[in-house]
Design a protein around this motif. Structure first.
Motif, PDB file in Angstrom:
ATOM      1  N   GLY A 158     118.294  16.530 100.892  1.00 38.89           N
ATOM      2  CA  GLY A 158     117.017  17.228 100.910  1.00 38.89           C
ATOM      3  C   GLY A 158     116.147  16.892 102.108  1.00 38.89           C
ATOM      4  O   GLY A 158     116.635  16.454 103.159  1.00 38.89           O
ATOM      5  N   THR A 159     114.831  17.067 101.928  1.00 42.71           N
ATOM      6  CA  THR A 159     113.892  16.847 103.032  1.00 42.71           C
ATOM      7  C   THR A 159     112.673  16.019 102.617  1.00 42.71           C
ATOM      8  O   THR A 159     111.738  15.860 103.386  1.00 42.71           O
ATOM      9  CB  THR A 159     113.389  18.202 103.576  1.00 42.71           C
ATOM     10  OG1 THR A 159     112.747  18.932 102.506  1.00 42.71           O
ATOM     11  CG2 THR A 159     114.523  19.036 104.138  1.00 42.71           C
ATOM     12  N   GLU A 160     112.690  15.492 101.397  1.00 42.54           N
ATOM     13  CA  GLU A 160     111.526  14.743 100.923  1.00 42.54           C
ATOM     14  C   GLU A 160     111.487  13.317 101.460  1.00 42.54           C
ATOM     15  O   GLU A 160     110.425  12.699 101.514  1.00 42.54           O
ATOM     16  CB  GLU A 160     111.522  14.735  99.386  1.00 42.54           C
ATOM     17  CG  GLU A 160     111.315  16.124  98.785  1.00 42.54           C
ATOM     18  CD  GLU A 160     111.408  16.122  97.274  1.00 42.54           C
ATOM     19  OE1 GLU A 160     111.736  15.048  96.700  1.00 42.54           O
ATOM     20  OE2 GLU A 160     111.162  17.177  96.660  1.00 42.54           O
ATOM     21  N   ASN A 161     112.636  12.802 101.851  1.00 47.24           N
ATOM     22  CA  ASN A 161     112.728  11.446 102.392  1.00 47.24           C
ATOM     23  C   ASN A 161     112.918  11.523 103.904  1.00 47.24           C
ATOM     24  O   ASN A 161     113.787  12.235 104.388  1.00 47.24           O
ATOM     25  CB  ASN A 161     113.906  10.707 101.746  1.00 47.24           C
ATOM     26  CG  ASN A 161     113.925   9.236 102.091  1.00 47.24           C
ATOM     27  OD1 ASN A 161     113.531   8.830 103.185  1.00 47.24           O
ATOM     28  ND2 ASN A 161     114.397   8.418 101.156  1.00 47.24           N
ATOM     29  N   ASN A 162     112.123  10.799 104.643  1.00 48.27           N
ATOM     30  CA  ASN A 162     112.219  10.831 106.110  1.00 48.27           C
ATOM     31  C   ASN A 162     113.556  10.311 106.626  1.00 48.27           C
ATOM     32  O   ASN A 162     113.925  10.584 107.773  1.00 48.27           O
ATOM     33  CB  ASN A 162     111.078  10.021 106.742  1.00 48.27           C
ATOM     34  CG  ASN A 162     109.743  10.732 106.623  1.00 48.27           C
ATOM     35  OD1 ASN A 162     109.686  11.954 106.546  1.00 48.27           O
ATOM     36  ND2 ASN A 162     108.670   9.957 106.599  1.00 48.27           N
ATOM     37  N   ASP A 163     114.269   9.568 105.782  1.00 45.45           N
ATOM     38  CA  ASP A 163     115.576   9.053 106.183  1.00 45.45           C
ATOM     39  C   ASP A 163     116.704  10.029 105.865  1.00 45.45           C
ATOM     40  O   ASP A 163     117.866   9.779 106.204  1.00 45.45           O
ATOM     41  CB  ASP A 163     115.869   7.715 105.467  1.00 45.45           C
ATOM     42  CG  ASP A 163     114.968   6.590 105.971  1.00 45.45           C
ATOM     43  OD1 ASP A 163     114.567   6.657 107.145  1.00 45.45           O
ATOM     44  OD2 ASP A 163     114.677   5.667 105.189  1.00 45.45           O
ATOM     45  N   ARG A 201     115.106  23.324 107.618  1.00 42.27           N
ATOM     46  CA  ARG A 201     114.787  24.584 106.939  1.00 42.27           C
ATOM     47  C   ARG A 201     115.894  24.973 105.963  1.00 42.27           C
ATOM     48  O   ARG A 201     115.623  25.445 104.857  1.00 42.27           O
ATOM     49  CB  ARG A 201     114.597  25.693 107.982  1.00 42.27           C
ATOM     50  CG  ARG A 201     113.388  25.512 108.881  1.00 42.27           C
ATOM     51  CD  ARG A 201     113.403  26.566 109.966  1.00 42.27           C
ATOM     52  NE  ARG A 201     112.404  26.311 110.994  1.00 42.27           N
ATOM     53  CZ  ARG A 201     112.471  26.781 112.228  1.00 42.27           C
ATOM     54  NH1 ARG A 201     113.505  27.539 112.588  1.00 42.27           N
ATOM     55  NH2 ARG A 201     111.523  26.507 113.112  1.00 42.27           N
ATOM     56  N   PHE A 202     117.113  24.778 106.389  1.00 45.91           N
ATOM     57  CA  PHE A 202     118.274  25.106 105.558  1.00 45.91           C
ATOM     58  C   PHE A 202     118.265  24.287 104.265  1.00 45.91           C
ATOM     59  O   PHE A 202     118.393  24.824 103.157  1.00 45.91           O
ATOM     60  CB  PHE A 202     119.543  24.841 106.368  1.00 45.91           C
ATOM     61  CG  PHE A 202     120.835  24.942 105.607  1.00 45.91           C
ATOM     62  CD1 PHE A 202     121.208  26.129 104.981  1.00 45.91           C
ATOM     63  CD2 PHE A 202     121.698  23.857 105.530  1.00 45.91           C
ATOM     64  CE1 PHE A 202     122.413  26.227 104.282  1.00 45.91           C
ATOM     65  CE2 PHE A 202     122.907  23.951 104.849  1.00 45.91           C
ATOM     66  CZ  PHE A 202     123.254  25.140 104.218  1.00 45.91           C
ATOM     67  N   SER A 203     118.095  22.984 104.408  1.00 47.93           N
ATOM     68  CA  SER A 203     118.097  22.098 103.246  1.00 47.93           C
ATOM     69  C   SER A 203     116.929  22.400 102.313  1.00 47.93           C
ATOM     70  O   SER A 203     117.092  22.476 101.090  1.00 47.93           O
ATOM     71  CB  SER A 203     118.040  20.641 103.707  1.00 47.93           C
ATOM     72  OG  SER A 203     118.123  19.756 102.609  1.00 47.93           O
ATOM     73  N   ALA A 204     115.748  22.600 102.894  1.00 57.86           N
ATOM     74  CA  ALA A 204     114.556  22.865 102.076  1.00 57.86           C
ATOM     75  C   ALA A 204     114.663  24.201 101.347  1.00 57.86           C
ATOM     76  O   ALA A 204     114.217  24.332 100.201  1.00 57.86           O
ATOM     77  CB  ALA A 204     113.311  22.854 102.959  1.00 57.86           C
ATOM     78  N   GLY A 251     118.391  19.004  97.106  1.00 58.26           N
ATOM     79  CA  GLY A 251     117.962  17.607  97.155  1.00 58.26           C
ATOM     80  C   GLY A 251     116.495  17.430  96.817  1.00 58.26           C
ATOM     81  O   GLY A 251     115.922  16.359  97.014  1.00 58.26           O
ATOM     82  N   SER A 252     115.886  18.461  96.277  1.00 53.25           N
ATOM     83  CA  SER A 252     114.462  18.422  95.944  1.00 53.25           C
ATOM     84  C   SER A 252     114.247  17.896  94.534  1.00 53.25           C
ATOM     85  O   SER A 252     115.069  18.114  93.625  1.00 53.25           O
ATOM     86  CB  SER A 252     113.868  19.829  96.061  1.00 53.25           C
ATOM     87  OG  SER A 252     112.576  19.887  95.482  1.00 53.25           O
ATOM     88  N   SER A 253     113.133  17.214  94.345  1.00 43.06           N
ATOM     89  CA  SER A 253     112.790  16.717  93.012  1.00 43.06           C
ATOM     90  C   SER A 253     112.496  17.870  92.051  1.00 43.06           C
ATOM     91  O   SER A 253     112.512  17.697  90.834  1.00 43.06           O
ATOM     92  CB  SER A 253     111.574  15.796  93.102  1.00 43.06           C
ATOM     93  OG  SER A 253     110.468  16.467  93.701  1.00 43.06           O
ATOM     94  N   LEU A 254     112.239  19.050  92.597  1.00 41.61           N
ATOM     95  CA  LEU A 254     111.966  20.231  91.775  1.00 41.61           C
ATOM     96  C   LEU A 254     113.238  20.980  91.400  1.00 41.61           C
ATOM     97  O   LEU A 254     113.199  21.916  90.596  1.00 41.61           O
ATOM     98  CB  LEU A 254     111.007  21.180  92.514  1.00 41.61           C
ATOM     99  CG  LEU A 254     109.626  20.609  92.854  1.00 41.61           C
ATOM    100  CD1 LEU A 254     108.822  21.627  93.653  1.00 41.61           C
ATOM    101  CD2 LEU A 254     108.877  20.212  91.580  1.00 41.61           C
TER     102      LEU A 254
END
Length: 280
Positions: free
Chosen positions: A88-93, A106-109, A114-117
């Motif tokens: 995902g994209t929520e973690n900077n790592d 953009r693709f991942s989001a 990988g999102s908590s939602l």
């Protein structure tokens, strides 16, 4: 068979022609059997895809998913793509966040695996959003089969707006610009920067782009390209320089007449040489 867009002109005139005719040409392109089949399949199946593993396992679905973000060439990197999606994209790592190229983020989001939602594949308009982006980018690829510079120009107009509209800092936006090969190609060409420019220190590259942008547009911020007139001005410079460097082509106005004159000149020179040799 895929409909091949008409690009009778190159350079700035070619871009204006495409802008005038794109709606009609895009509609015809979208009806091409391969495009129509891929789009219909995506609409039918994507709602039941709940994990990154399921997506990468279906090559036809994955081709549309990647194509919507200009990542077509990554189709065979299944482990890499799965990791991009799952982290995902929520973690900077997260892997997608480590790239300056904004396409991975953009693709991942967009898919949200990988999102908590949770995944977004079941949202009512999800399939339409992705397939619309897919069709647009595939049309640009088809244009590029005739004229690479026109493809770059079309992609630039679409993508630069996404970068400048983000909430990132100006510095981050410049890094994103440099991280996208198509976008930086327009900047490099528009500013007349040498091919070796991309080899120098990245901070110096940013400094140079800021300086050139400030001189031409009155501000060193990427936000100046939120103005469509500034976008057109940079594209005009890019296309004019590209056309000048490549020389006249069959799409260049007056090319036929120029060719006749050049051929006549060459014929005249050859005739004179033959006359001299015969009188040797």
């Amino acid at each position: 068979m895929i409909f091949q867009p008409a690009t009778p002109l190159s350079g700035v005139a070619g871009l204006r022609f495409l802008e005038r005719t794109q709606a009609t040409q895009q509609e015809t392109f979208d009806k091409s059997p391969v495009i129509a089949r891929n789009v219909a399949n995506f609409h039918e199946k994507i709602g039941s895809i709940l994990t990154a593993e399921e997506l990468v396992a279906d090559r036809q679905l994955l081709s549309v998913a990647l194509g919507a973000f200009g990542l077509d060439d990554e189709i065979d990197k299944k482990f890499f793509i799965r990791k991009i999606l799952e982290e995902g994209t929520e973690n900077n790592d997260a892997l997608a966040m480590r790239f300056t190229d904004p396409r991975y983020r953009r693709f991942s989001a967009a898919f949200g695996f990988g999102s908590s939602l949770g995944p977004r594949t079941g949202e009512p308009d999800f399939a339409q959003r992705i397939t619309d982006a897919y069709k647009t980018r595939q049309f640009e690829i088809a244009v590029g089969n005739n004229d690479t510079n026109l493809r770059l120009a079309m992609g630039f107009k679409r993508e630069i707006s996404e970068i400048v509209a983000s909430e990132a800092s100006d510095e981050t936006k410049w890094f994103q610009i440099l991280g996208s090969e198509p976008i930086r190609a327009v900047f490099d060409g528009g500013f007349g920067l040498p091919t070796q420019f991309k080899l120098i220190d990245i901070d110096k590259q940013v400094e140079t782009l800021q300086e050139r942008t400030g001189k031409l547009f009155g501000s060193s911020s990427p936000s100046v390209f939120a103005n469509s007139e500034n976008v057109d001005a940079l594209l005009n410079r890019f296309l004019a320089r590209a056309e000048a460097e490549s020389g006249p082509s069959g799409n260049t106005p007056g090319f036929a007449a120029l060719s006749l004159l050049q051929n006549a000149s060459s014929f005249g020179a050859s005739a004179r040489i033959n006359l001299i040799l015969s009188n040797g």
